[in-house]
Design an enzyme around this catalytic site. Sequence first.
Site, PDB file in Angstrom:
ATOM      1  N   ASP A 331      24.472  22.219  49.978  1.00  0.00           N
ATOM      2  CA  ASP A 331      24.183  21.357  49.089  1.00  0.00           C
ATOM      3  C   ASP A 331      25.865  20.993  48.487  1.00  0.00           C
ATOM      4  OD1 ASP A 331      25.094  23.372  47.496  1.00  0.00           O
ATOM      5  OD2 ASP A 331      23.197  23.902  46.302  1.00  0.00           O
ATOM      6  N   ILE A 332      25.895  20.211  47.489  1.00  0.00           N
ATOM      7  CA  ILE A 332      27.081  19.610  46.829  1.00  0.00           C
ATOM      8  C   ILE A 332      27.490  20.797  45.762  1.00  0.00           C
ATOM      9  CG2 ILE A 332      28.205  17.484  45.551  1.00  0.00           C
ATOM     10  CD1 ILE A 332      26.244  15.815  46.977  1.00  0.00           C
ATOM     11  N   GLU A 374      20.262  17.855  45.372  1.00  0.00           N
ATOM     12  CA  GLU A 374      21.469  17.730  46.221  1.00  0.00           C
ATOM     13  C   GLU A 374      21.565  18.618  47.380  1.00  0.00           C
ATOM     14  OE1 GLU A 374      22.502  20.938  43.062  1.00  0.00           O
ATOM     15  OE2 GLU A 374      20.908  19.157  43.384  1.00  0.00           O
TER      16      GLU A 374
END
Length: 452
Positions: A331-332, A374
Amino acid sequence: MLLSNLNTFFGLVLGMALYYGSALFGMSIFSFHPSNITLLWLPFGIAVILVHQFGAKALPFIFLGSFFANYPGMSDESTYHDLHTAVAAFADTLAPYLSAHLIKRYANNYFDNIKILFPFTFYGAIIPTFISSLIIALNLASGGYIRYFDVCGFILMLMFADALGLLLLYPLYESYKTLSKPTSKEWKNAFLYTLLALLLIWSSFYFHYLIFLVLPLLLIPAFHLRMHVLMGILLIVVIGIIALSADNPKNIFDVGTQMESILMLITYLISLVFVIIGTSLHHAELIININLTNTDNLTKVKNVKAYKERINELISNFERYKIPFSMMIFDIDDFKMINDTHGHRAGDIVLMELSALVQKNVRHTDTLFRVGGEEFVILCPNTALHDAIDVANKIKNVVENELTVIPNQRITISIGISQVKEEDAEDTLYRRVDGLLYQSKQNGKNKITFSH
């Protein structure tokens, strides 16, 4: 302005030449009495495309193309053959003008889904061609070319000939505008199916029932070839059937009089084309719907539903055949801060650009899924852990160095990776990899954590 007018003029002249040439071609492979009457009036399809492309400017060119194409067949049997030829040319000009406008109104000029097929055929083919065929048939009867008794049969024959021209050429025109060029594999498949169909057609003159196998044969490419390739096959097949029936259409459809046999033949051709086109459109629509249900709306990568299907398939293959695979979840980093600082629209752009970048840099066998806000999953089939780590390193570095959608904002990702184990189910594998992702976050972010 002058250049534009010249381009339009030359385009119309070329269109007129194609109209005239296709008319002569149709008459050369099969003509009835008078000799300008044929079972395949491709000029109608060309004329509709010309009106669609150039508007009313195309009408004089269509009229001239029709007049010169029809004139030889009508010049010997009536004192007023010039007038009768002009009336036929007027009808040939009126029909595509009506057709183009009705297609625009009721089918939006598109030919891309099954719902369009009926209004396209009814408004684009049946209504305009009935009007023009009625005019032409009465014109032929009044000039002594045919008997009034045959007017109804001629109306049907002319309608079907025009409809064939439209159904064969307009989808070809529309699909070539929107689709990429056929691949070499598509060309090979097209050649194979065309050859098989032509062999069936030829054989049907000895074994008449074989003609009905052409439809199921062409249903196969309708399911896996794109529209412009399929229409090319159909065009050749229809021309082949008509050309081989030129000497005596009763060879295949011997149902009584010659007119009845001709109507049976052309009805078969219309049915063949209609069913194949309808099948192709319906299949394409189903594929689109399947892709929509399995695709994330924002990023256009696979969604949770697609992930569930794929992971269960990979686990099943692992249990049965011991084919390994690896999973990574990433994920970011600090995505909430990006949203809070730059707005949710900026966050959406980051997600879209990230997805496109990762998609471009994974192997063709790997699949990217968006499973949360995300959070993304990559499934790597037939991949041991060390190979998956190589993929992860590449993705992490590419994102860090190339994802620059927000000025002065460094965007990174954290990744967890694991290879499937004997005791794994979908949920246990996911939880383990998600835990590894959490460790990457705890260890400072922009990290890769894996377990054997």
